[in-house]
Scaffold this active site. Sequence first.
Site, PDB file in Angstrom:
ATOM      1  N   ARG A  39       0.819  -1.213   0.000  1.00 19.87           N
ATOM      2  CA  ARG A  39       0.000   0.000   0.000  1.00 19.87           C
ATOM      3  C   ARG A  39       0.858   1.270   0.000  1.00 19.87           C
ATOM      4  O   ARG A  39       0.402   2.307  -0.470  1.00 19.87           O
ATOM      5  CB  ARG A  39      -0.939   0.001   1.201  1.00 19.87           C
ATOM      6  N   GLY A 331      -7.715  -7.739   0.594  1.00 23.32           N
ATOM      7  CA  GLY A 331      -7.854  -8.487   1.841  1.00 23.32           C
ATOM      8  C   GLY A 331      -7.202  -9.857   1.805  1.00 23.32           C
ATOM      9  O   GLY A 331      -6.067 -10.013   1.362  1.00 23.32           O
TER      10      GLY A 331
HETATM   11  C1  3PG Z   1      -8.667  -1.629   5.187  1.00 21.19           C
HETATM   12  O1  3PG Z   1      -7.590  -2.096   5.537  1.00 21.19           O
HETATM   13  O2  3PG Z   1      -9.647  -2.337   4.900  1.00 21.19           O
HETATM   14  C2  3PG Z   1      -8.767  -0.151   5.020  1.00 21.19           C
HETATM   15  O3  3PG Z   1      -7.566   0.473   5.350  1.00 21.19           O
HETATM   16  C3  3PG Z   1      -9.923   0.396   5.817  1.00 21.19           C
HETATM   17  O4  3PG Z   1      -9.758   0.149   7.170  1.00 21.19           O
HETATM   18  P1  3PG Z   1     -11.032   0.093   8.120  1.00 21.19           P
HETATM   19  O5  3PG Z   1     -11.787  -1.134   7.711  1.00 21.19           O
HETATM   20  O6  3PG Z   1     -10.478   0.021   9.518  1.00 21.19           O
HETATM   21  O7  3PG Z   1     -11.841   1.330   7.873  1.00 21.19           O
END
Ligand code: 3PG
Length: 376
Positions: A39, A331
Amino acid sequence: MQFGVPELEDLPDVDGKSVLVRVDFNVPIKDGVIGDDLRIRAALPTINWLLERGARVTTATHLGRPKGEANPKYSVAPVRARLAELAPGVELLENLRFHPVEEGNDPAFVQELIAGHDLYVNDAFGASHRAHASIVGPPQFLPSAAGRLLAKEVEVLLGLRDDPARPFVAITGGSKVSDKLGVINALLDVADQLIIGGGMCFTFLAAQGHSIGNSLFEAEQVDICRDLLARHAERLFLPEDIVGLGPGGKLFDPAAGGEVRNFGRDLPDGWMGVDIGPGSAAAFGDVIAEARTILWNGPMGVFEDPRFEAGTRSVAQAVADSRGFSVIGGGDSAAAVAQFGLADEVSHISTGGGASLELIEQGDLPGLDALRRSAQ
Ligand code: 3PG
Ligand code: MG
Protein backbone atom coordinates in the site's frame (compact mmCIF):
# COMPACT_ATOMS: atom_id res chain seq x y z
CA MET A 1 -11.58 12.76 -15.49
CA GLN A 2 -13.40 9.43 -15.48
CA PHE A 3 -16.79 8.68 -13.94
CA GLY A 4 -16.95 12.44 -13.31
CA VAL A 5 -14.07 12.30 -10.83
CA PRO A 6 -11.26 14.86 -11.33
CA GLU A 7 -7.74 13.44 -11.70
CA LEU A 8 -4.24 14.88 -11.14
CA GLU A 9 -4.21 16.60 -14.56
CA ASP A 10 -7.39 18.44 -13.62
CA LEU A 11 -5.71 20.21 -10.68
CA PRO A 12 -4.47 23.77 -11.01
CA ASP A 13 -0.67 24.10 -11.41
CA VAL A 14 0.89 22.32 -8.42
CA ASP A 15 4.30 24.01 -8.62
CA GLY A 16 5.20 25.51 -5.24
CA LYS A 17 1.87 24.39 -3.75
CA SER A 18 1.32 22.43 -0.58
CA VAL A 19 -0.68 19.28 -1.32
CA LEU A 20 -2.44 17.16 1.30
CA VAL A 21 -2.57 13.57 0.06
CA ARG A 22 -4.90 11.12 1.86
CA VAL A 23 -3.30 7.71 1.47
CA ASP A 24 -4.22 4.28 2.85
CA PHE A 25 -1.01 3.20 4.56
CA ASN A 26 -2.97 0.83 6.81
CA VAL A 27 -0.35 -1.91 6.42
CA PRO A 28 0.18 -5.00 8.56
CA ILE A 29 2.75 -4.24 11.31
CA LYS A 30 4.07 -6.71 13.86
CA ASP A 31 6.54 -5.71 16.57
CA GLY A 32 7.28 -2.51 14.67
CA VAL A 33 8.05 -4.35 11.42
CA ILE A 34 5.94 -3.85 8.28
CA GLY A 35 4.71 -7.18 6.88
CA ASP A 36 3.80 -5.97 3.40
CA ASP A 37 4.48 -2.44 2.09
CA LEU A 38 2.32 -2.82 -1.06
CA ARG A 39 0.00 0.00 0.00
CA ILE A 40 2.95 2.37 0.52
CA ARG A 41 4.53 1.55 -2.83
CA ALA A 42 1.15 1.80 -4.52
CA ALA A 43 0.93 5.51 -3.62
CA LEU A 44 4.33 6.38 -5.12
CA PRO A 45 3.12 7.19 -8.65
CA THR A 46 0.90 9.93 -7.21
CA ILE A 47 3.51 11.22 -4.76
CA ASN A 48 6.20 11.28 -7.47
CA TRP A 49 3.90 12.98 -9.98
CA LEU A 50 3.37 15.79 -7.49
CA LEU A 51 7.04 16.03 -6.45
CA GLU A 52 8.26 16.11 -10.06
CA ARG A 53 6.01 19.11 -10.66
CA GLY A 54 7.36 21.07 -7.72
CA ALA A 55 4.70 20.41 -5.08
CA ARG A 56 5.32 19.96 -1.36
CA VAL A 57 3.59 16.76 -0.25
CA THR A 58 2.05 15.94 3.11
CA THR A 59 0.50 12.51 3.41
CA ALA A 60 -2.07 11.39 5.97
CA THR A 61 -3.39 7.93 6.80
CA HIS A 62 -5.25 5.90 9.37
CA LEU A 63 -3.57 2.81 10.82
CA GLY A 64 -5.60 0.08 12.45
CA ARG A 65 -8.55 0.89 14.67
CA PRO A 66 -7.22 2.83 17.71
CA LYS A 67 -10.77 4.05 18.48
CA GLY A 68 -10.06 7.77 18.75
CA GLU A 69 -7.22 7.55 21.23
CA ALA A 70 -3.49 8.07 20.81
CA ASN A 71 -1.93 4.63 21.25
CA PRO A 72 1.76 3.95 20.54
CA LYS A 73 0.80 0.51 19.21
CA TYR A 74 -0.85 2.25 16.25
CA SER A 75 1.78 4.93 15.68
CA VAL A 76 2.68 5.51 12.02
CA ALA A 77 6.41 5.65 12.95
CA PRO A 78 7.37 2.42 11.07
CA VAL A 79 5.42 3.61 8.02
CA ARG A 80 7.08 7.03 8.20
CA ALA A 81 10.49 5.34 8.19
CA ARG A 82 9.61 3.27 5.11
CA LEU A 83 8.17 6.30 3.34
CA ALA A 84 11.38 8.25 4.05
CA GLU A 85 13.26 5.54 2.12
CA LEU A 86 10.82 5.47 -0.79
CA ALA A 87 9.99 9.17 -1.05
CA PRO A 88 12.46 11.31 0.90
CA GLY A 89 11.12 14.67 2.01
CA VAL A 90 7.48 13.65 2.03
CA GLU A 91 5.76 14.26 5.34
CA LEU A 92 3.37 11.79 7.03
CA LEU A 93 0.97 13.00 9.71
CA GLU A 94 0.37 10.87 12.81
CA ASN A 95 -2.49 8.33 12.67
CA LEU A 96 -5.70 10.20 11.78
CA ARG A 97 -7.72 7.85 13.99
CA PHE A 98 -5.95 9.06 17.12
CA HIS A 99 -8.62 11.79 16.86
CA PRO A 100 -12.24 10.65 17.43
CA VAL A 101 -13.29 13.54 15.15
CA GLU A 102 -11.79 11.76 12.11
CA GLU A 103 -14.39 9.00 12.05
CA GLY A 104 -17.03 11.48 13.26
CA ASN A 105 -16.32 13.68 10.22
CA ASP A 106 -16.14 16.77 12.39
CA PRO A 107 -16.04 20.07 10.39
CA ALA A 108 -13.51 21.69 12.77
CA PHE A 109 -11.15 18.72 12.25
CA VAL A 110 -11.49 19.12 8.49
CA GLN A 111 -10.35 22.76 8.86
CA GLU A 112 -7.42 21.63 10.99
CA LEU A 113 -6.41 19.10 8.34
CA ILE A 114 -6.51 21.48 5.41
CA ALA A 115 -4.86 24.43 7.19
CA GLY A 116 -1.74 25.46 5.27
CA HIS A 117 -2.57 23.30 2.23
CA ASP A 118 -3.57 24.54 -1.22
CA LEU A 119 -4.73 21.31 -2.86
CA TYR A 120 -6.07 17.89 -1.85
CA VAL A 121 -5.55 14.49 -3.45
CA ASN A 122 -7.32 11.31 -2.40
CA ASP A 123 -5.26 8.22 -3.20
CA ALA A 124 -6.68 6.17 -0.33
CA PHE A 125 -8.77 3.69 -2.30
CA GLY A 126 -8.90 1.23 0.60
CA ALA A 127 -10.53 3.86 2.86
CA SER A 128 -12.76 5.62 0.34
CA HIS A 129 -15.83 3.68 1.49
CA ARG A 130 -15.53 5.54 4.81
CA ALA A 131 -17.26 8.93 5.06
CA HIS A 132 -14.54 10.10 7.44
CA ALA A 133 -13.25 13.68 7.81
CA SER A 134 -10.03 13.19 5.84
CA ILE A 135 -11.88 11.48 2.97
CA VAL A 136 -14.99 13.58 2.42
CA GLY A 137 -14.04 16.87 4.14
CA PRO A 138 -11.16 18.50 2.22
CA PRO A 139 -12.81 18.38 -1.26
CA GLN A 140 -15.46 20.81 0.01
CA PHE A 141 -12.79 23.46 0.47
CA LEU A 142 -9.75 22.72 -1.71
CA PRO A 143 -9.31 21.99 -5.41
CA SER A 144 -9.16 18.20 -5.30
CA ALA A 145 -8.43 15.15 -7.39
CA ALA A 146 -8.16 11.38 -7.33
CA GLY A 147 -4.59 10.09 -7.29
CA ARG A 148 -3.27 7.49 -9.71
CA LEU A 149 -4.03 4.50 -7.47
CA LEU A 150 -7.60 5.54 -6.73
CA ALA A 151 -8.22 6.27 -10.42
CA LYS A 152 -6.80 2.91 -11.49
CA GLU A 153 -8.83 0.95 -8.91
CA VAL A 154 -12.01 2.68 -10.01
CA GLU A 155 -11.26 2.10 -13.68
CA VAL A 156 -10.65 -1.63 -13.13
CA LEU A 157 -13.47 -2.36 -10.70
CA LEU A 158 -16.18 -0.28 -12.33
CA GLY A 159 -15.03 -1.56 -15.73
CA LEU A 160 -15.59 -5.07 -14.47
CA ARG A 161 -19.00 -4.10 -13.17
CA ASP A 162 -20.09 -2.24 -16.29
CA ASP A 163 -18.54 -4.01 -19.24
CA PRO A 164 -16.75 -7.29 -18.48
CA ALA A 165 -15.45 -9.64 -21.17
CA ARG A 166 -17.57 -12.81 -20.95
CA PRO A 167 -17.80 -15.30 -19.51
CA PHE A 168 -17.31 -13.42 -16.24
CA VAL A 169 -16.66 -15.80 -13.34
CA ALA A 170 -16.84 -14.45 -9.79
CA ILE A 171 -15.38 -16.41 -6.90
CA THR A 172 -16.38 -15.62 -3.33
CA GLY A 173 -15.28 -17.11 -0.07
CA GLY A 174 -14.58 -15.99 3.45
CA SER A 175 -16.44 -16.80 6.59
CA LYS A 176 -19.74 -14.96 6.55
CA VAL A 177 -22.65 -14.96 4.12
CA SER A 178 -24.08 -11.94 5.93
CA ASP A 179 -20.97 -9.84 5.11
CA LYS A 180 -21.11 -10.79 1.46
CA LEU A 181 -24.81 -10.84 0.69
CA GLY A 182 -24.84 -7.40 -0.91
CA VAL A 183 -21.93 -8.20 -3.14
CA ILE A 184 -23.28 -11.67 -3.99
CA ASN A 185 -26.47 -10.04 -5.23
CA ALA A 186 -24.53 -7.42 -7.17
CA LEU A 187 -22.30 -10.10 -8.69
CA LEU A 188 -25.27 -12.21 -9.72
CA ASP A 189 -26.41 -9.17 -11.72
CA VAL A 190 -23.16 -8.93 -13.68
CA ALA A 191 -21.31 -12.26 -13.53
CA ASP A 192 -22.18 -15.34 -15.57
CA GLN A 193 -21.11 -17.82 -12.92
CA LEU A 194 -20.58 -17.50 -9.19
CA ILE A 195 -18.36 -19.92 -7.28
CA ILE A 196 -18.94 -20.08 -3.53
CA GLY A 197 -16.33 -21.54 -1.18
CA GLY A 198 -14.93 -20.71 2.26
CA GLY A 199 -16.81 -20.78 5.54
CA MET A 200 -19.85 -19.19 3.95
CA CYS A 201 -20.50 -22.22 1.72
CA PHE A 202 -21.79 -24.21 4.71
CA THR A 203 -24.84 -22.05 5.16
CA PHE A 204 -25.63 -22.69 1.48
CA LEU A 205 -25.01 -26.43 1.89
CA ALA A 206 -27.24 -26.45 4.98
CA ALA A 207 -29.93 -24.69 2.93
CA GLN A 208 -29.72 -27.62 0.48
CA GLY A 209 -30.35 -30.02 3.37
CA HIS A 210 -26.78 -31.25 3.86
CA SER A 211 -25.39 -31.96 7.29
CA ILE A 212 -22.55 -29.59 8.05
CA GLY A 213 -21.35 -30.83 11.46
CA ASN A 214 -19.64 -28.06 13.42
CA SER A 215 -18.88 -25.89 10.39
CA LEU A 216 -19.51 -22.14 10.33
CA PHE A 217 -23.23 -21.55 10.02
CA GLU A 218 -25.54 -18.53 10.01
CA ALA A 219 -29.07 -19.71 10.77
CA GLU A 220 -30.61 -16.30 9.90
CA GLN A 221 -29.22 -16.54 6.36
CA VAL A 222 -30.56 -19.97 5.44
CA ASP A 223 -33.78 -18.71 3.81
CA ILE A 224 -31.85 -16.18 1.75
CA CYS A 225 -29.37 -18.83 0.61
CA ARG A 226 -32.22 -21.20 -0.30
CA ASP A 227 -33.85 -18.45 -2.33
CA LEU A 228 -30.59 -17.61 -4.16
CA LEU A 229 -30.06 -21.30 -4.93
CA ALA A 230 -33.59 -21.62 -6.28
CA ARG A 231 -33.31 -18.56 -8.52
CA HIS A 232 -29.77 -19.08 -9.82
CA ALA A 233 -29.21 -22.85 -9.56
CA GLU A 234 -27.45 -23.18 -12.91
CA ARG A 235 -25.03 -20.29 -12.25
CA LEU A 236 -24.06 -21.03 -8.64
CA PHE A 237 -21.23 -23.45 -7.95
CA LEU A 238 -20.85 -24.96 -4.49
CA PRO A 239 -18.17 -27.42 -3.33
CA GLU A 240 -18.91 -31.07 -4.07
CA ASP A 241 -16.40 -32.27 -1.48
CA ILE A 242 -15.14 -30.86 1.79
CA VAL A 243 -12.05 -31.24 3.94
CA GLY A 244 -13.09 -31.80 7.54
CA LEU A 245 -11.23 -31.48 10.83
CA GLY A 246 -12.29 -34.15 13.28
CA PRO A 247 -13.36 -33.96 16.94
CA GLY A 248 -10.64 -32.63 19.24
CA GLY A 249 -8.77 -30.93 16.39
CA LYS A 250 -7.85 -27.26 16.55
CA LEU A 251 -7.12 -24.74 13.81
CA PHE A 252 -3.46 -23.62 13.66
CA ASP A 253 -2.53 -26.34 16.15
CA PRO A 254 -1.69 -29.68 14.52
CA ALA A 255 -0.25 -30.87 17.86
CA ALA A 256 -3.76 -30.85 19.32
CA GLY A 257 -4.51 -33.86 17.15
CA GLY A 258 -7.83 -34.31 15.37
CA GLU A 259 -8.13 -36.19 12.13
CA VAL A 260 -8.22 -34.46 8.72
CA ARG A 261 -10.34 -36.24 6.12
CA ASN A 262 -12.17 -35.65 2.83
CA PHE A 263 -15.95 -35.95 2.67
CA GLY A 264 -18.61 -35.38 0.06
CA ARG A 265 -21.16 -32.68 0.78
CA ASP A 266 -22.16 -34.10 4.16
CA LEU A 267 -20.05 -33.96 7.28
CA PRO A 268 -20.52 -36.20 10.31
CA ASP A 269 -21.44 -34.70 13.68
CA GLY A 270 -18.48 -33.18 15.48
CA TRP A 271 -16.51 -32.47 12.27
CA MET A 272 -15.79 -28.99 11.02
CA GLY A 273 -15.46 -28.09 7.32
CA VAL A 274 -12.21 -26.17 6.85
CA ASP A 275 -11.43 -26.31 3.12
CA ILE A 276 -12.88 -27.37 -0.20
CA GLY A 277 -11.82 -30.84 -1.34
CA PRO A 278 -9.82 -31.82 -4.44
CA GLY A 279 -12.93 -32.63 -6.49
CA SER A 280 -14.32 -29.14 -5.88
CA ALA A 281 -10.95 -27.56 -6.63
CA ALA A 282 -10.85 -29.38 -9.98
CA ALA A 283 -14.46 -28.46 -10.82
CA PHE A 284 -13.91 -24.81 -9.90
CA GLY A 285 -10.69 -24.85 -11.93
CA ASP A 286 -12.65 -25.98 -15.02
CA VAL A 287 -15.09 -23.07 -14.64
CA ILE A 288 -12.24 -20.60 -14.06
CA ALA A 289 -10.34 -21.88 -17.12
CA GLU A 290 -13.24 -20.82 -19.37
CA ALA A 291 -13.43 -17.30 -17.96
CA ARG A 292 -12.42 -14.16 -19.80
CA THR A 293 -12.98 -12.06 -16.67
CA ILE A 294 -12.41 -13.23 -13.09
CA LEU A 295 -13.08 -11.53 -9.79
CA TRP A 296 -11.91 -13.34 -6.68
CA ASN A 297 -12.73 -12.26 -3.16
CA GLY A 298 -12.33 -14.51 -0.14
CA PRO A 299 -10.33 -17.71 0.45
CA MET A 300 -11.75 -21.22 -0.04
CA GLY A 301 -10.69 -22.43 3.41
CA VAL A 302 -8.48 -21.68 6.38
CA PHE A 303 -5.41 -21.27 4.14
CA GLU A 304 -3.33 -19.68 6.91
CA ASP A 305 -3.18 -23.20 8.42
CA PRO A 306 -0.96 -25.23 6.04
CA ARG A 307 -3.16 -28.31 6.53
CA PHE A 308 -6.05 -26.48 4.90
CA GLU A 309 -4.41 -24.35 2.21
CA ALA A 310 -4.84 -26.75 -0.73
CA GLY A 311 -8.25 -25.51 -1.91
CA THR A 312 -7.28 -21.85 -1.82
CA ARG A 313 -3.95 -22.68 -3.46
CA SER A 314 -5.68 -24.53 -6.36
CA VAL A 315 -8.07 -21.68 -6.96
CA ALA A 316 -5.19 -19.18 -6.81
CA GLN A 317 -3.30 -21.29 -9.34
CA ALA A 318 -6.33 -21.51 -11.63
CA VAL A 319 -6.75 -17.73 -11.47
CA ALA A 320 -3.02 -17.25 -12.13
CA ASP A 321 -3.13 -19.66 -15.10
CA SER A 322 -6.09 -17.91 -16.68
CA ARG A 323 -5.52 -15.88 -19.82
CA GLY A 324 -8.55 -13.77 -18.95
CA PHE A 325 -8.51 -10.50 -17.04
CA SER A 326 -8.17 -11.43 -13.38
CA VAL A 327 -8.87 -9.21 -10.40
CA ILE A 328 -8.26 -9.99 -6.74
CA GLY A 329 -10.56 -8.05 -4.45
CA GLY A 330 -8.05 -7.24 -1.73
CA GLY A 331 -7.85 -8.49 1.84
CA ASP A 332 -7.37 -12.22 2.46
CA SER A 333 -7.33 -13.32 -1.18
CA ALA A 334 -4.56 -10.81 -1.90
CA ALA A 335 -2.62 -12.24 1.06
CA ALA A 336 -3.23 -15.75 -0.33
CA VAL A 337 -1.87 -15.05 -3.84
CA ALA A 338 1.12 -13.34 -2.24
CA GLN A 339 1.70 -16.34 0.06
CA PHE A 340 1.62 -18.71 -2.94
CA GLY A 341 3.99 -16.50 -4.97
CA LEU A 342 1.35 -15.89 -7.65
CA ALA A 343 0.82 -12.14 -7.24
CA ASP A 344 2.60 -11.32 -10.51
CA GLU A 345 0.33 -13.69 -12.45
CA VAL A 346 -2.92 -11.80 -11.86
CA SER A 347 -3.98 -8.72 -13.79
CA HIS A 348 -4.95 -6.51 -10.85
CA ILE A 349 -4.72 -6.90 -7.09
CA SER A 350 -6.91 -4.35 -5.40
CA THR A 351 -5.47 -2.50 -2.40
CA GLY A 352 -8.96 -2.31 -0.90
CA GLY A 353 -10.87 -5.10 0.79
CA GLY A 354 -14.11 -3.54 2.01
CA ALA A 355 -13.76 -0.68 -0.48
CA SER A 356 -13.54 -2.98 -3.51
CA LEU A 357 -16.64 -4.90 -2.41
CA GLU A 358 -18.58 -1.73 -1.74
CA LEU A 359 -17.60 -0.22 -5.09
CA ILE A 360 -18.79 -3.33 -6.92
CA GLU A 361 -21.95 -3.44 -4.85
CA GLN A 362 -22.90 0.25 -4.96
CA GLY A 363 -21.11 1.45 -8.08
CA ASP A 364 -19.78 4.42 -6.09
CA LEU A 365 -17.99 5.35 -2.85
CA PRO A 366 -18.30 8.33 -0.48
CA GLY A 367 -14.71 9.36 -1.33
CA LEU A 368 -15.46 9.44 -5.06
CA ASP A 369 -18.68 11.34 -4.56
CA ALA A 370 -16.84 13.97 -2.51
CA LEU A 371 -14.24 14.44 -5.27
CA ARG A 372 -16.94 14.72 -7.90
CA ARG A 373 -18.51 17.60 -6.00
CA SER A 374 -15.18 19.21 -5.09
CA ALA A 375 -14.36 22.89 -5.25
CA GLN A 376 -12.21 23.34 -8.42
C1 3PG B 1 -8.67 -1.63 5.19
O1 3PG B 1 -7.59 -2.10 5.54
O2 3PG B 1 -9.65 -2.34 4.90
C2 3PG B 1 -8.77 -0.15 5.02
O3 3PG B 1 -7.57 0.47 5.35
C3 3PG B 1 -9.92 0.40 5.82
O4 3PG B 1 -9.76 0.15 7.17
P1 3PG B 1 -11.03 0.09 8.12
O5 3PG B 1 -11.79 -1.13 7.71
O6 3PG B 1 -10.48 0.02 9.52
O7 3PG B 1 -11.84 1.33 7.87
MG1 MG C 1 -11.19 -3.60 6.59
